[in-house]
Enzyme design. Structure first.
Site, short mmCIF file in Angstrom:
data_model
loop_
_atom_site.label_atom_id
_atom_site.label_comp_id
_atom_site.label_asym_id
_atom_site.label_seq_id
_atom_site.Cartn_x
_atom_site.Cartn_y
_atom_site.Cartn_z
N LYS A 172 0.86 -1.19 0.00
CA LYS A 172 0.00 0.00 0.00
C LYS A 172 0.88 1.23 0.00
O LYS A 172 2.06 1.16 0.40
CB LYS A 172 -0.87 0.02 1.27
CG LYS A 172 -2.08 0.92 1.16
CD LYS A 172 -3.21 0.20 0.47
CE LYS A 172 -4.49 0.98 0.46
NZ LYS A 172 -5.64 0.10 0.22
N GLY A 191 -20.36 7.53 3.10
CA GLY A 191 -19.29 7.76 2.13
C GLY A 191 -19.86 7.64 0.73
O GLY A 191 -20.46 6.61 0.39
N GLY A 248 -18.12 8.29 -2.29
CA GLY A 248 -17.07 8.37 -3.31
C GLY A 248 -17.28 7.25 -4.31
O GLY A 248 -18.41 6.77 -4.47
N ASN A 249 -16.22 6.81 -4.92
CA ASN A 249 -16.34 5.79 -5.98
C ASN A 249 -17.12 4.56 -5.51
O ASN A 249 -18.09 4.15 -6.15
CB ASN A 249 -14.92 5.40 -6.45
CG ASN A 249 -14.97 4.33 -7.51
OD1 ASN A 249 -15.29 3.17 -7.23
ND2 ASN A 249 -14.69 4.70 -8.74
N ALA A 250 -16.74 3.99 -4.36
CA ALA A 250 -17.36 2.74 -3.92
C ALA A 250 -18.82 2.95 -3.49
O ALA A 250 -19.72 2.24 -3.94
CB ALA A 250 -16.55 2.13 -2.78
N GLY A 251 -19.06 3.93 -2.64
CA GLY A 251 -20.40 4.15 -2.10
C GLY A 251 -21.40 4.54 -3.19
O GLY A 251 -22.54 4.04 -3.22
N1 GLU Z 1 -7.27 0.35 -3.12
C1 GLU Z 1 -8.04 -0.81 -3.38
C2 GLU Z 1 -8.08 -1.70 -2.15
O1 GLU Z 1 -7.91 -1.24 -1.05
C3 GLU Z 1 -7.60 -1.52 -4.64
C4 GLU Z 1 -6.20 -2.05 -4.66
C5 GLU Z 1 -5.75 -2.53 -6.02
O2 GLU Z 1 -6.52 -2.51 -6.96
O3 GLU Z 1 -4.58 -2.91 -6.10
O4 GLU Z 1 -8.35 -2.87 -2.22
#
Ligand code: GLU
Length: 418
Positions: free
Chosen positions: A108, A220, A222-225
């Site tokens: 990350k 939230g 954003g993209n996911a919500g």
């Molecule tokens: N940021 C996203 C996660 O937390 C996607 C990670 C990715 O696609 O590598 O799972």
């Protein structure tokens, strides 16, 4: 404030204690020791010229464990990013990737900025400089970033371009979540929500939730919500509340999701949505709904408010929204928590498909991607439900952790690490 890394390690240790009671399951001491610290971390501190003058920016990339393959995980822009937060997120990626059986370790990254304070040109300069700082650390067979909180396909495009200029080669597989025109994948933009929704469908089935009667609150937008609201409403779910960093809106008769999305795009907030009541983010979490979807940041459900949660199912689209202490309270109160490493694994799964397409130079259509994603999410849900939740009477998080840790442990044994 809860330290996310300490919290995640406390949970890890407690899962290992729990696993000792499970017949036929052995987690070795060495496994626990290795998983208690990140394998490699890079902290960079670099100047960028912005309208405010020369600013010194901090960035991080953590490769938590690579027993199963190149490390993989997103990259966020947020003012609260620090080394411990990135380590916790990288640890969760390590578990998440193997939970859905994709051949990656976990990583990350993050840059400690508030992206709302910068112009597009400044964000581009910061993104490119960050890649110049970390380019030896990442690569398509080494460590593969992707979008996360407040980063998007455009940022991935800049970063890939900078990496390729340095290497003098076209290497689209160095980063995923790119725009479609430069090697992105069909379905990636909404895959986190889609994967979560596939899991929710199975959970609804198992826990007697009727989509045509069920109510949903999403923290939230954003993209996911936002994508989850869009997908779920089509199947009959009633989205009664949504929120963003500025506040929440509630309508017991169900919000007109498409109109809320249009407003959010125009005014940048869901607040003051006509016909709905403005409430606080805290109140949203405590609403009497069937399904609660935390889709923003970590540590929103803690020991302070866990007792007040009325939802039957929590679908964790965010990473780390429920603290370790809160988990225990929710489990006692029979709230089914579908943990982040399962519920939001659709994002990284389609990232994996994107990476495969990049390496092969062959691209698949949306239907192919979604069919593969659906199968994977369902299989994972049932592996956990049948082999752990029902068999050992544990919650889904314990199930997911134990299953993932066993996979990593096996790889470490086979590589001769332990
Ligand atoms: N940021 C996203 C996660 O937390 C996607 C990670 C990715 O696609 O590598 O799972």
């Amino acid at each position: 404030m809860t330290n996310p890394f300490n919290d995640s390690m406390e949970r890890l240790r407690s899962v290992v204690v729990e696993a000792k009671k499970m017949k036929g399951i052995t987690i070795k001491n060495e496994t626990l020791k290795i998983l208690q610290e990140a394998k490699r971390s890079l902290h960079v501190n670099f100047p960028v010229k912005t309208k405010k003058g020369t600013e010194i920016i901090n960035g991080y990339r953590v490769q938590y464990n690579d027993a199963l393959g190149p490390t993989k995980g997103g990259l966020r822009f947020h003012p609260e990013v620090d080394h411990d937060e990135v380590k916790a997120l990288a640890f969760w990626m390590t578990l998440k990737n193997t939970l859905v059986n994709i051949p990656y370790g976990g990583g990350k990254g993050g840059i400690t900025i508030n992206p709302k304070e910068y112009s597009q040109d400044e964000l581009e300069a910061i993104s490119r400089e960050f890649i110049r700082q970390i380019h030896t650390f990442i690569g398509p067979r080494k460590d593969i970033p992707a979008p996360d909180v407040y980063t998007n396909p455009q940022v991935m495009g800049w970063m890939m371009d900078e990496f390729n200029k340095i290497k003098g080669e076209h290497l689209p597989g160095v980063i995923t979540g790119k725009p479609l025109s430069i090697g992105g994948s069909e379905g990636r933009s909404f895959s986190t929500a889609m994967g979560g929704y596939y899991v929710l469908q199975e959970a609804a089935d198992q826990y007697d939730i009727n989509p045509n009667k069920a109510t949903v609150a999403i923290q939230g937008f954003g993209n996911a919500g936002m994508h989850l609201a869009h997908i779920a409403v089509k199947d009959g779910y009633k989205i009664v509340a949504v929120s963003d960093s500025q506040g929440a809106v509630y309508d017991e008769n169900g919000l007109d999701v498409e109109k809320v999305i249009a407003q959010k795009k125009k005014t940048k907030t869901v607040k003051d949505f006509p016909g709905a009541k403005n409430i606080t983010n805290e109140a949203l979490l405590e609403l009497d709904v069937d399904i609660l979807v935390p889709a923003a940041l970590a540590n929103v459900i803690t020991e302070k408010n866990a007792k007040k949660i009325k939802a039957k199912i929590i679908l964790e689209l965010a990473n780390g929204p429920v603290t370790f202490e809160a988990d225990k309270i929710l489990h006692k109160n029979d709230v089914v928590v579908l943990p982040d490493i399962l519920a939001n694994a659709g994002g990284v799964t389609v990232s994996y498909y994107e990476w495969m397409q990049n390496l092969q130079g062959d691209y698949w259509d949306e239907k192919t991607i979604l069919n593969k994603l659906n199968k994977k999410m369902k299989e994972t849900f049932y592996t956990l439900h049948e082999d752990y939740v029902k068999r050992f009477d544990v919650d889904f998080r314990t199930a997911a952790y134990v299953h993932a840790i066993l996979n990593i442990q096996q790889a470490m044994i086979d590589k001769g690490w332990i």
